[in-house]
Design a protein around this motif. Structure first.
Motif, PDB file in Angstrom:
ATOM      1  N   SER A 108       0.809  -1.215   0.000  1.00 12.15           N
ATOM      2  CA  SER A 108       0.000   0.000   0.000  1.00 12.15           C
ATOM      3  C   SER A 108       0.848   1.273   0.000  1.00 12.15           C
ATOM      4  O   SER A 108       0.403   2.305  -0.484  1.00 12.15           O
ATOM      5  CB  SER A 108      -0.953   0.011   1.194  1.00 12.15           C
ATOM      6  N   LEU A 109       2.066   1.207   0.502  1.00 13.57           N
ATOM      7  CA  LEU A 109       2.923   2.398   0.514  1.00 13.57           C
ATOM      8  C   LEU A 109       3.236   2.892  -0.897  1.00 13.57           C
ATOM      9  O   LEU A 109       3.517   4.065  -1.103  1.00 13.57           O
ATOM     10  CB  LEU A 109       4.219   2.150   1.283  1.00 13.57           C
ATOM     11  N   TYR A 110       3.140   2.022  -1.871  1.00 12.08           N
ATOM     12  CA  TYR A 110       3.405   2.431  -3.248  1.00 12.08           C
ATOM     13  C   TYR A 110       2.298   3.318  -3.816  1.00 12.08           C
ATOM     14  O   TYR A 110       2.509   4.018  -4.806  1.00 12.08           O
ATOM     15  CB  TYR A 110       3.618   1.211  -4.152  1.00 12.08           C
ATOM     16  N   LEU A 111       1.129   3.295  -3.193  1.00 15.71           N
ATOM     17  CA  LEU A 111       0.046   4.165  -3.650  1.00 15.71           C
ATOM     18  C   LEU A 111       0.430   5.639  -3.528  1.00 15.71           C
ATOM     19  O   LEU A 111       0.131   6.439  -4.407  1.00 15.71           O
ATOM     20  CB  LEU A 111      -1.233   3.895  -2.861  1.00 15.71           C
ATOM     21  N   THR A 112       1.099   5.998  -2.432  1.00 17.19           N
ATOM     22  CA  THR A 112       1.524   7.388  -2.245  1.00 17.19           C
ATOM     23  C   THR A 112       2.519   7.787  -3.323  1.00 17.19           C
ATOM     24  O   THR A 112       2.385   8.855  -3.936  1.00 17.19           O
ATOM     25  CB  THR A 112       2.146   7.583  -0.847  1.00 17.19           C
TER      26      THR A 112
END
Length: 128
Positions: A108-112
């Motif tokens: 999910s950190l790749y969404l930012t």
């Protein structure tokens, strides 16, 4: 309604940006092979709100679709990660985007990162 605001050192005309964001994905720099995963954005614009996140979460809880975007020129009570106070003085552009991704927490950190890259690319392609 909304009017000109400052983004970095450039004066940003929010009505113009709103019109430009209604263009097909290719005008925003979305690669053709990725345009199929771009959600249909439902963009809402306000001059001021307490928090774009709070306003968007209320809408998502009531069934708003993935791709709902809430944009404000200023926030009175914005919050960042971990509930930190988000400074949102007039002259900025503050937004929250509602997604329902089917990814695991570690990714999910790749969404930012992807969101920031997408915004920067779109603004550059639009001449901002």
């Amino acid at each position: 309604m909304y009017g000109p605001t400052e983004l970095g050192r450039h004066l940003l005309d929010l009505p113009q940006l709103h019109r430009l964001l209604q263009q097909p994905p290719r005008h925003l720099g979305v690669l053709p092979e990725w345009s199929g995963i771009r959600p249909r954005f439902q963009i809402q614009w306000v001059e001021e709100t307490t928090s774009t996140n709070q306003a968007l979460m209320a809408q998502m809880t009531q069934g708003a679709a993935a791709g709902t975007v809430f944009i404000a020129a200023t926030q009175r009570a914005g919050r960042g990660q971990w509930g930190r106070l988000w400074q949102s003085p007039p002259g900025g552009l503050y937004l929250s985007l509602g997604l329902r991704p089917e990814i695991t927490a570690p990714y999910s950190l790749y969404l930012t990162l992807a969101s920031a890259w997408g915004l920067a690319t779109s603004f550059e392609n639009l001449g901002f």
